[in-house]
Design a protein around this motif. Structure first.
Motif, mmCIF file in Angstrom:
data_model
loop_
_atom_site.group_PDB
_atom_site.id
_atom_site.type_symbol
_atom_site.label_atom_id
_atom_site.label_comp_id
_atom_site.label_asym_id
_atom_site.label_seq_id
_atom_site.Cartn_x
_atom_site.Cartn_y
_atom_site.Cartn_z
ATOM 1 N N ALA A 64 9.150 17.603 0.550
ATOM 2 C CA ALA A 64 10.279 16.744 0.921
ATOM 3 C C ALA A 64 10.616 15.780 -0.210
ATOM 4 O O ALA A 64 11.790 15.531 -0.503
ATOM 5 N N GLU A 65 9.600 15.219 -0.859
ATOM 6 C CA GLU A 65 9.833 14.287 -1.946
ATOM 7 C C GLU A 65 10.434 14.959 -3.168
ATOM 8 O O GLU A 65 11.072 14.294 -3.990
ATOM 9 N N ALA A 66 10.249 16.281 -3.284
ATOM 10 C CA ALA A 66 10.680 16.997 -4.487
ATOM 11 C C ALA A 66 12.018 17.706 -4.332
ATOM 12 O O ALA A 66 12.452 18.402 -5.248
ATOM 13 N N ARG A 67 12.676 17.542 -3.181
ATOM 14 C CA ARG A 67 13.914 18.290 -2.940
ATOM 15 C C ARG A 67 14.976 18.037 -4.008
ATOM 16 O O ARG A 67 15.650 18.965 -4.452
ATOM 17 N N ILE B 122 0.198 16.453 -10.014
ATOM 18 C CA ILE B 122 0.460 17.379 -8.905
ATOM 19 C C ILE B 122 -0.813 18.110 -8.492
ATOM 20 O O ILE B 122 -1.075 18.304 -7.296
ATOM 21 N N LEU B 123 -1.630 18.534 -9.458
ATOM 22 C CA LEU B 123 -2.868 19.241 -9.128
ATOM 23 C C LEU B 123 -3.773 18.371 -8.264
ATOM 24 O O LEU B 123 -4.338 18.838 -7.262
ATOM 25 N N SER B 124 -3.917 17.110 -8.610
ATOM 26 C CA SER B 124 -4.768 16.208 -7.837
ATOM 27 C C SER B 124 -4.212 16.018 -6.427
ATOM 28 O O SER B 124 -4.970 15.994 -5.451
ATOM 29 N N ARG B 125 -2.896 15.894 -6.312
ATOM 30 C CA ARG B 125 -2.297 15.718 -4.985
ATOM 31 C C ARG B 125 -2.444 16.987 -4.149
ATOM 32 O O ARG B 125 -2.621 16.917 -2.930
ATOM 33 N N GLY C 197 1.443 19.508 -14.183
ATOM 34 C CA GLY C 197 2.537 18.572 -14.371
ATOM 35 C C GLY C 197 2.438 17.366 -13.451
ATOM 36 O O GLY C 197 1.458 17.186 -12.728
ATOM 37 N N THR C 198 3.480 16.544 -13.490
ATOM 38 C CA THR C 198 3.531 15.348 -12.661
ATOM 39 C C THR C 198 4.834 15.314 -11.876
ATOM 40 O O THR C 198 5.767 16.055 -12.148
ATOM 41 N N ASP C 199 4.883 14.414 -10.882
ATOM 42 C CA ASP C 199 6.090 14.298 -10.061
ATOM 43 C C ASP C 199 6.981 13.175 -10.584
ATOM 44 O O ASP C 199 6.780 12.660 -11.692
ATOM 45 N N VAL D 192 7.548 20.822 -9.444
ATOM 46 C CA VAL D 192 7.308 19.851 -8.384
ATOM 47 C C VAL D 192 7.422 20.506 -7.004
ATOM 48 O O VAL D 192 6.734 20.108 -6.051
ATOM 49 N N VAL D 193 8.279 21.518 -6.894
ATOM 50 C CA VAL D 193 8.482 22.215 -5.628
ATOM 51 C C VAL D 193 7.631 23.471 -5.530
ATOM 52 O O VAL D 193 7.104 23.805 -4.465
ATOM 53 N N THR D 194 7.475 24.161 -6.646
ATOM 54 C CA THR D 194 6.836 25.477 -6.631
ATOM 55 C C THR D 194 5.372 25.424 -6.230
ATOM 56 O O THR D 194 4.926 26.195 -5.366
ATOM 57 N N PHE D 195 4.619 24.529 -6.807
ATOM 58 C CA PHE D 195 3.169 24.541 -6.580
ATOM 59 C C PHE D 195 2.765 24.126 -5.165
ATOM 60 O O PHE D 195 1.878 24.761 -4.572
ATOM 61 N N PRO D 196 3.392 23.112 -4.545
ATOM 62 C CA PRO D 196 3.082 22.877 -3.122
ATOM 63 C C PRO D 196 3.470 24.057 -2.238
ATOM 64 O O PRO D 196 2.745 24.387 -1.285
ATOM 65 N N GLY D 197 4.596 24.712 -2.556
ATOM 66 C CA GLY D 197 4.995 25.889 -1.783
ATOM 67 C C GLY D 197 4.000 27.026 -1.910
ATOM 68 O O GLY D 197 3.673 27.703 -0.924
ATOM 69 N N ILE D 198 3.493 27.242 -3.125
ATOM 70 C CA ILE D 198 2.493 28.294 -3.343
ATOM 71 C C ILE D 198 1.199 27.963 -2.609
ATOM 72 O O ILE D 198 0.543 28.850 -2.041
#
Length: 303
Positions: A258-261, A92-95, A84-86, A270-276
């Protein structure tokens, strides 16, 4: 005669190192979690090194026609964006892939600064004792008396919000652990026979500490460094989440959170994948550190 001795000593030394590595791997490999953590950590390193080739898009490239697109396997997903995207249309995958560079860089810098400074102060305290030892350890006790994240937050607030200042603050917070480990190891080693023999043979001062004593104190420090690596990533992510660490648009995992709060309820990905990503990386490093502790500490080696 001397040439023969030299040529025969080199294979013996190489064989000895190979035997030590085999012994280490024998104890390390019995911990399956540690092996899995090692391979996962190596995979993160490879992804970070080749991020520009692995990532399908640029870390800051925005697609204005694809804002908050869900993962590709869900309804409304786009095959171009696997995770997905933000909110501004960045993949999101690239980031996450580019963010692994920042996480590993943070861990390496923080551990290096804390380890080097901790060894220096620990050697000084363990060797000189007296008022020098008392002064150094009381300062370390003061640092340890504060909650680590709170102290890092205060230091970053004083130095200014940036990734560099966040790394300096985290290194200062982690340094007392290395100082105490080094001091304890030095005090234990100084009473051993090989140190006494080195002193009798004329080895003194800096050479005695760095060449004779320090190599025999490295096992617990290596374990602490491995475990502190994950702590550095967590603290940097926490500071980034609070807005005083890496600043946008840096693709650091804590900053991404922080950007996805504000999109937690309507854009879960947007929140789940960085957390994982943070969870799996920290877990892998902790498992790897546990395996190092079991393999390097003779008291914990399994029979």
């Amino acid at each position: 005669m001397s040439e023969t001795t030299l040529t025969t000593s080199q294979p013996v030394r190489a064989t000895g190192r190979l035997a030590l590595f085999r012994e280490f791997w024998q104890y390390f490999s019995t911990n399956r979690g540690a092996v899995a953590g090692l391979f996962f950590f190596l995979a993160i390193i490879v992804i970070a090194l080749f991020a520009s080739y692995v990532a399908p898009h640029g870390a800051s490239v925005q697609y204005r026609d694809a804002l908050l697109v869900p993962p590709s396997w869900t309804d409304g997903g786009d095959p171009r964006f696997l995770l997905g995207t933000d909110a501004v249309g960045r993949d999101i995958l690239s980031r996450l892939i580019y963010g692994s560079r920042y996480s590993l860089f943070i861990g390496c810098v923080v551990v290096s600064i804390a380890l080097i400074a901790g060894i220096c102060f620990g050697l000084l305290a363990g060797a000189m004792r007296g008022w020098v030892d008392t002064l150094i350890m009381r300062v370390m006790d003061i640092i340890l008396s504060f909650p680590s994240l709170l102290l890092a937050l205060v230091l970053v607030a004083i130095l200014g919000p940036s990734l560099t200042n966040a790394m300096i603050a985290i290194a200062i917070v982690q340094q007392p652990h290395y100082v105490r480990l080094t001091r304890a190891a030095v005090m234990s080693e100084m009473s051993r026979d090989y140190v006494t023999a080195a002193r009798v043979s004329g080895v003194k001062g800096l050479r005695l500490m760095l060449v004779t004593v320090l190599p025999n104190c490295m096992a617990p420090l290596i374990v602490q460094a491995a475990l502190s690596f994950s702590t550095a990533i967590l603290d940097a992510a926490a500071l980034g989440f609070l807005g005083v660490g890496a600043q946008p648009p840096t693709p650091e995992w804590g900053t991404m959170l922080a950007e996805a709060r504000e999109f937690i309820l309507r854009a879960w990905w947007v929140v789940t994948f960085p957390g994982i990503a943070i969870l799996l990386t920290v877990l892998a490093i902790n498992l790897f550190g546990d395996g190092l502790r079991d393999a390097l500490d003779p008291k914990l080696k399994r029979s």
